[in-house]
Every structure is written in structure tokens, then in C-alpha cells.
Design a protein around this motif. Structure first.
Motif, mmCIF file in Angstrom:
data_model
loop_
_atom_site.group_PDB
_atom_site.id
_atom_site.type_symbol
_atom_site.label_atom_id
_atom_site.label_comp_id
_atom_site.label_asym_id
_atom_site.label_seq_id
_atom_site.Cartn_x
_atom_site.Cartn_y
_atom_site.Cartn_z
ATOM 1 N N PHE A 151 0.855 -1.186 0.000
ATOM 2 C CA PHE A 151 0.000 0.000 0.000
ATOM 3 C C PHE A 151 0.892 1.238 0.000
ATOM 4 O O PHE A 151 1.795 1.362 0.822
ATOM 5 N N ASP A 152 0.633 2.132 -0.937
ATOM 6 C CA ASP A 152 1.441 3.340 -1.073
ATOM 7 C C ASP A 152 0.772 4.475 -0.297
ATOM 8 O O ASP A 152 -0.176 5.098 -0.778
ATOM 9 N N VAL A 153 1.235 4.713 0.909
ATOM 10 C CA VAL A 153 0.652 5.762 1.750
ATOM 11 C C VAL A 153 1.783 6.562 2.386
ATOM 12 O O VAL A 153 2.787 6.001 2.840
ATOM 13 N N ASP A 154 1.636 7.879 2.398
ATOM 14 C CA ASP A 154 2.687 8.783 2.877
ATOM 15 C C ASP A 154 2.522 8.992 4.387
ATOM 16 O O ASP A 154 1.774 9.875 4.831
ATOM 17 N N ILE A 155 3.223 8.187 5.177
ATOM 18 C CA ILE A 155 3.122 8.266 6.634
ATOM 19 C C ILE A 155 3.717 9.573 7.148
ATOM 20 O O ILE A 155 3.187 10.191 8.081
ATOM 21 N N ASP A 156 4.812 10.025 6.532
ATOM 22 C CA ASP A 156 5.422 11.283 6.962
ATOM 23 C C ASP A 156 4.457 12.449 6.781
ATOM 24 O O ASP A 156 4.361 13.336 7.647
ATOM 25 N N ARG A 157 3.763 12.464 5.661
ATOM 26 C CA ARG A 157 2.777 13.528 5.422
ATOM 27 C C ARG A 157 1.649 13.449 6.446
ATOM 28 O O ARG A 157 1.178 14.483 6.944
ATOM 29 N N LEU A 158 1.225 12.243 6.783
ATOM 30 C CA LEU A 158 0.184 12.070 7.795
ATOM 31 C C LEU A 158 0.623 12.673 9.124
ATOM 32 O O LEU A 158 -0.147 13.380 9.791
ATOM 33 N N LEU A 159 1.848 12.413 9.510
ATOM 34 C CA LEU A 159 2.357 12.925 10.786
ATOM 35 C C LEU A 159 2.496 14.450 10.757
ATOM 36 O O LEU A 159 2.266 15.122 11.772
ATOM 37 N N GLU A 160 2.861 15.004 9.600
ATOM 38 C CA GLU A 160 2.903 16.457 9.461
ATOM 39 C C GLU A 160 1.516 17.060 9.652
ATOM 40 O O GLU A 160 1.339 18.070 10.350
ATOM 41 N N LEU A 161 0.530 16.440 9.011
ATOM 42 C CA LEU A 161 -0.849 16.918 9.142
ATOM 43 C C LEU A 161 -1.338 16.779 10.577
ATOM 44 O O LEU A 161 -2.045 17.654 11.089
#
Length: 425
Positions: free
Chosen positions: A23-33
Motif C-alpha cells: 500500500f502506497d501511503v505517505d506516513i510522513d505527510r500524515l504525521l505532518e498533518l
């Protein structure tokens, strides 16, 4: 979905799980948000508190102090509106991305990409050895007049079919045998709505990734279910259950619909991969206890194996690898049944444990013995799906003259038919 606190504290574990599950999901972006969301919420609360202070101070202020307080109040109002507007945008992006984060598999799950990387646990029964040239299920279906793909396609288009006569009875017999088995084992039979709200598909983890495989009725903004798992889990959405009511054991009967997006040209012969099928599904909602969940996982798997043994079909049980496990599963076993025409074991059942992944999305909680709120665990397993299960039945029980002997366990439901014979025979 996963608890954001778990993600913050186990970033690399979550990233690795996403990679292994493909699954291609941006965990770093999630944590930024997440960080920006919390900052905005904190700042908004501070502004609200200061606004209240200013509002209370204005009536008591002197003539000289009042203009400055009024001006500050206006500025605070503008600042709060700006923060809240950004918070709405950030919250929406955060929630959308959080829904795309897959669950973390258990350590025993093998890392792999396809079903070839699954780990076979056991074999039950032996594939039949024929002393004649066996036919595949499509040829048998035509010879017996029980599978009519030509007219099914005429009515419904590609990947459609019609079951006729003894073929229709055979499907209903399997479904009824399965439902009877589940009722005898204490499961509540449920027939629910086939058209569901988007929230039911989001709650059970089929959206957002599975939208392309789901039929959308745009005028009504409803979706056709691809499994009654959606119905059974969603029955208790946004409810608080009492611990002594758990586990809840459901078995659902429903037609199911899947677009099979991305499968053009695959499995076009026969009825292995179709747009509409009928299924008996098992779902359990239980308390948040890993040991109890594992015991119930084995119970669900055992139910399906009991049905296969009643049908006397050779099968094997495999532990699915990370690439074959869905978004929410922490563990999945597959039952693969021997299909002579394919010369291989092919999936007919999948048994999944999801821990609290679906319950968090669906808002299913319970009050434990200490009075604390906990999210429930959910599990599911196919009991029988037709017409796929008809493939091994027809091919395994065929005779040299093209007739098919009805498995003994199905005969009570077949209106006296013990052998399905070719048309005109």
C-alpha cells in the motif's frame, strides 16, 4: 484504522507494514498533518479563551481601555476564523490519509507478494485421479444445461451467467447447507440491505481503496455490497455494546457484486471470476483480547473446513503472505480447493482477523468490566461463495458420461436429484 498515537510511536513499523502489504501511503505527510492539526486546535483553544476574557473585560473596562479591548476582540475573531478554516482543511486531509494506513500484520505472517508466497499449513483430502478425460465446469455446465453463459451474457454482459434447473438447485443447496451448519453452531442468520451507504464501506475498510471495484448507484448515492461482511459489521456501527453480549456471531446470506476492475482478460472461461455471486459470510464481533480473537479465528476457519468436509472436497489451508493480506487484516488464512481443470488449488475462502481496525472506523465500542470504553475486535470468513464453489463440485464429482453425482450432503436439498444428467439423457 490505526490509532494515531500508535502510528506516532511506531512510525517505522507502520511504514514497513505498508510496504509489505504493497500500500502506497505517505506516513510522513500524515504525521505532518497530525502535528499541524494539533497546533491549530491548541491555538484555536487559546484564542477562544482570550476572546472570552476580552468579552468579559469590556463591560468592566474604563473608557480609555475599552477601544483597545474592542479592537483586540475583532482581531481575535478574525484570527480564530482563519485558524478554524485551515483546521477544516487540515482535518479533512488528515482523516483521508489516516483511512489509507494499513493495519500491521502479526509476526507469523510471511513476507511476500503473491499467493505463491503463501505458506501451506495443511492438506485435507486427495485430488481425484480420473480414468477418463475429465471435462471442465464450463463444458459440464453446457452439457448438463445448468450453466448458461451465452444467455447470461446476452442479458447482463461480460462475466455474467445463468444457473438453470439443477444448477440453480445446486447453488441453493450449498447455501442452505452452509446456513444450516451455522445456525446449528449458534450463529445468528442475517439477510440485510444490498444497497448501502458510503459510511458502511468506509467503516469496514473497503473504501477508499476499493471504490473502483464497487458498483455505485449514483442517483441514490448507494453502493452494492461485494460481501455481506459490510452489512454484518455495520449493524453495530456507532454503538456501545455490553461486554457480556460479546462475542456476537453473525452469518449473512446475500448476493454480492464486484466490478472486477483490472481483471480484463483474466479467468474469462467458466464462472471463476464473475460480477455477481451468492455468498454465506461469517462475522464475529468480540472484545479486545488477542488470545480470544485468535481462538475465534480458528473457530471461523473450522466452520468453513467443516463445510468442505461435508462436501468431501480436497482442499488445503494456507497462511496468506503480506502481499495477499488486505488493508485491515492482521492475519489471514485461505482455504484453497482443488480444481481439476485448473490443475491447482484455488482460493474459495478467506479467514481474516482485523483486531480493532474496523471497529475504530465504524465506532463499535464496548464497556469492559472496569467500565472503560474499548473498541471491539472483528473477524470474518467466507463460508461458501457460489458459483466459485460449484467449480470443484462439478469437476470433482463428474462421471465419464458427463453426468455429475450430487454430493451426499447436498441431496436433502435437491428435490430427489442424486445425479445430474446430460440434457436428453
Amino acid at each position: 484504522m490505526l490509532d494515531i498515537k500508535f502510528i506516532r510511536e511506531n512510525v517505522e513499523t507502520v511504514k514497513e507494514a505498508a510496504r509489505n502489504k504493497r500500500f502506497d501511503v505517505d506516513i510522513d505527510r500524515l504525521l505532518e498533518l497530525d502535528e499541524r492539526r494539533r497546533d491549530l486546535m491548541s491555538s484555536s483553544e487559546k484564542i477562544r479563551a482570550r476572546r472570552n476574557e476580552v468579552a468579559q473585560a469590556i463591560p468592566k473596562a474604563s473608557k480609555e481601555e475599552r477601544p483597545a479591548l474592542i479592537e483586540e476582540g475583532k482581531q481575535l475573531k478574525e484570527d480564530l476564523a482563519s485558524y478554524e478554516e485551515e483546521l477544516v482543511e487540515v482535518q479533512a486531509a488528515y482523516e483521508g490519509l489516516l483511512l489509507m494506513v494499513p493495519n500491521v500484520t502479526l509476526p507469523e505472517v510471511p513476507i511476500g507478494e503473491t499467493d505463491e508466497d503463501n505458506e501451506v499449513i495443511r492438506h485435507v483430502g486427495e485430488p481425484r485421479t480420473f480414468d477418463f478425460e475429465p471435462r471442465d465446469h464450463e463444458e459440464l455446465g453446457e452439457l448438463l444445461g445448468i450453466i448458461d453463459k451465452e444467455r447470461g451474457i446476452k442479458v447482463g454482459g461480460a462475466r455474467s451467467y445463468a444457473l438453470r434447473g439443477a444448477g440453480a438447485l445446486l447453488e441453493m443447496a450449498v447455501m442452505r447447507l452452509g446456513m444450516d451448519l451455522m445456525v446449528e453452531r449458534g450463529y445468528e442468520p442475517i439477510i440485510g440491505p444490498l444497497m448501502v451507504n458510503e459510511s458502511a464501506l468506509v467503516g469496514t475498510g473497503f473504501f477508499p481503496y476499493g471504490k473502483e471495484d464497487t458498483y455505485h448507484l449514483e442517483k441514490d448515492d448507494k453502493y452494492l455490497v461485494g460481501t455481506s461482511e459490510v452489512i454484518l459489521v455495520s449493524l453495530n456501527a456507532d454503538e456501545i455494546l455490553e461486554q457480556d453480549s460479546l462475542p456476537r456471531r453473525y452469518c449473512g446470506f446475500s448476493p454480492c457484486f464486484r466490478r472486477e476492475a483490472g481483471s480484463a482478460g483474466r479467468d474469462t472461461r467458466g464462472v471463476y471470476r464473475v460480477h455477481q455471486f451468492t455468498k454465506v459470510e461469517q462475522v464475529i464481533i468480540c472484545e479486545a483480547d488477542e488470545a480470544k480473537s485468535r481462538a475465534l479465528h480458528e473457530e471461523l476457519l473450522g466452520n468453513s473446513e467443516a463445510l468442505m468436509q461435508k462436501l468431501e472436497l480436497p482442499y488445503r489451508v494456507a497462511l496468506a503472505c503480506t502481499g495477499e493480506i488486505g488493508l485491515g487484516q492482521v492475519l489471514k488464512h485461505e482455504i484453497e480447493t482443488w480444481m481439476p481443470s485448473r490443475g491447482m488449488y484455488s482460493e474459495t475462502h478467506s479467514c481474516s482477523s482485523l483486531y480493532d481496525y474496523q471497529a475504530r472506523r465504524s465506532g463499535i465500542r464496548y464497556r469492559n468490566e472496569e467500565g472503560q470504553m474499548r473498541y471491539c475486535y472483528t473477524l470474518n470468513n467466507t463460508l461458501a461463495a457460489s458459483p466459485r464453489i460449484l467449480i470443484p463440485i462439478l469437476e470433482h464429482y463428474q462421471n465419464e458420461d458427463g453426468s455429475v453425482t450430487v454430493p451426499e450432503a447436498l441431496r436433502p436439498y435437491m428435490h430427489g436429484i442424486e445425479v445430474i444428467r446430460p440434457k436428453g439423457a
